[in-house]
Design a protein around this motif. Structure first.
Motif, short mmCIF file in Angstrom:
data_model
loop_
_atom_site.label_atom_id
_atom_site.label_comp_id
_atom_site.label_asym_id
_atom_site.label_seq_id
_atom_site.Cartn_x
_atom_site.Cartn_y
_atom_site.Cartn_z
N PRO A 73 0.83 -1.20 0.00
CA PRO A 73 0.00 0.00 0.00
C PRO A 73 0.87 1.25 0.00
CG PRO A 73 -0.04 -1.07 2.14
CD PRO A 73 0.72 -1.97 1.22
N SER A 74 0.37 2.30 -0.61
CA SER A 74 1.11 3.56 -0.61
C SER A 74 0.75 4.36 0.63
CB SER A 74 0.81 4.37 -1.88
OG SER A 74 -0.56 4.64 -1.98
N VAL A 75 1.69 5.14 1.10
CA VAL A 75 1.48 5.98 2.26
C VAL A 75 0.77 7.26 1.82
CG1 VAL A 75 2.64 7.23 4.12
CG2 VAL A 75 3.55 5.03 3.34
N ASP A 76 -0.27 7.61 2.50
CA ASP A 76 -1.05 8.82 2.19
C ASP A 76 -1.57 8.83 0.75
OD1 ASP A 76 -0.57 9.78 4.76
OD2 ASP A 76 1.30 10.75 4.14
N ASN A 77 -1.84 7.65 0.20
CA ASN A 77 -2.34 7.51 -1.18
C ASN A 77 -1.45 8.20 -2.21
OD1 ASN A 77 -4.55 5.89 -0.59
ND2 ASN A 77 -5.79 7.65 -0.04
N ASP A 78 -0.16 8.30 -1.91
CA ASP A 78 0.81 8.90 -2.83
C ASP A 78 1.66 7.78 -3.39
OD1 ASP A 78 2.84 10.21 -4.15
OD2 ASP A 78 3.15 11.69 -2.57
N PRO A 79 1.56 7.47 -4.69
CA PRO A 79 2.32 6.36 -5.27
C PRO A 79 3.83 6.50 -5.12
CG PRO A 79 1.14 7.59 -6.98
CD PRO A 79 0.73 8.16 -5.65
N ARG A 80 4.32 7.72 -4.89
CA ARG A 80 5.76 7.90 -4.68
C ARG A 80 6.19 7.36 -3.32
NH1 ARG A 80 5.93 14.12 -5.41
NH2 ARG A 80 4.01 13.75 -4.28
N ASN A 81 5.24 7.15 -2.43
CA ASN A 81 5.54 6.63 -1.09
C ASN A 81 5.16 5.17 -0.94
OD1 ASN A 81 6.43 9.16 -0.24
ND2 ASN A 81 4.38 9.79 0.35
N GLN A 82 5.13 4.46 -2.04
CA GLN A 82 4.71 3.06 -1.99
C GLN A 82 5.81 2.19 -1.41
OE1 GLN A 82 3.58 1.27 -5.76
NE2 GLN A 82 1.80 0.48 -4.72
N GLN A 83 5.42 1.33 -0.49
CA GLN A 83 6.36 0.44 0.16
C GLN A 83 6.33 -0.92 -0.55
OE1 GLN A 83 5.44 -0.19 4.28
NE2 GLN A 83 7.53 -0.72 4.77
N LEU A 84 7.46 -1.63 -0.53
CA LEU A 84 7.53 -2.98 -1.08
C LEU A 84 7.29 -3.99 0.03
CD1 LEU A 84 10.64 -2.63 -3.39
CD2 LEU A 84 8.23 -2.57 -4.04
N VAL A 85 6.71 -5.13 -0.35
CA VAL A 85 6.46 -6.22 0.58
C VAL A 85 7.09 -7.48 0.03
CG1 VAL A 85 4.69 -7.62 1.72
CG2 VAL A 85 4.29 -5.19 1.34
N ALA A 86 7.90 -8.15 0.85
CA ALA A 86 8.53 -9.41 0.46
C ALA A 86 7.71 -10.57 1.02
CB ALA A 86 9.96 -9.47 0.99
N TYR A 87 7.53 -11.59 0.20
CA TYR A 87 6.90 -12.83 0.64
C TYR A 87 8.01 -13.87 0.79
CZ TYR A 87 2.30 -10.91 -0.11
OH TYR A 87 1.16 -10.14 -0.01
N MET A 88 8.09 -14.47 1.97
CA MET A 88 9.15 -15.40 2.31
C MET A 88 8.54 -16.75 2.68
SD MET A 88 11.59 -13.04 2.26
CE MET A 88 13.03 -13.67 3.08
N LYS A 89 9.35 -17.82 2.51
CA LYS A 89 8.91 -19.14 2.94
C LYS A 89 10.10 -19.90 3.50
CE LYS A 89 9.59 -21.96 -1.17
NZ LYS A 89 8.98 -22.87 -2.12
#
Length: 57
Positions: A37-53
């Motif tokens: 999800p982006s922070v404050d609905n600003d795509p420049r502040n989008q965080q990455l999420v890693a999926y691990m197993k």
């Protein structure tokens, strides 16, 4: 049959390698990285999420 456990990990752009190395040291394998999800609905502040197993013991 192999059983797996999974984790989702937020990645900070300035510490991505360190975060992934730390999880790898604990036996986690990177499956995928997707935009989170982006922070404050600003795509420049989008965080990455890693999926691990890793295999369950």
């Amino acid at each position: 049959m192999t059983k797996w456990e999974y984790a989702t990990v937020p990645l900070l752009s300035h510490a991505t390698k360190q975060i992934l190395d730390n999880w790898g040291e604990d036996g986690w394998e990177l499956v995928s990285v997707i935009p989170g999800p982006s922070v404050d609905n600003d795509p420049r502040n989008q965080q990455l999420v890693a999926y691990m197993k890793r295999e369950k013991e």
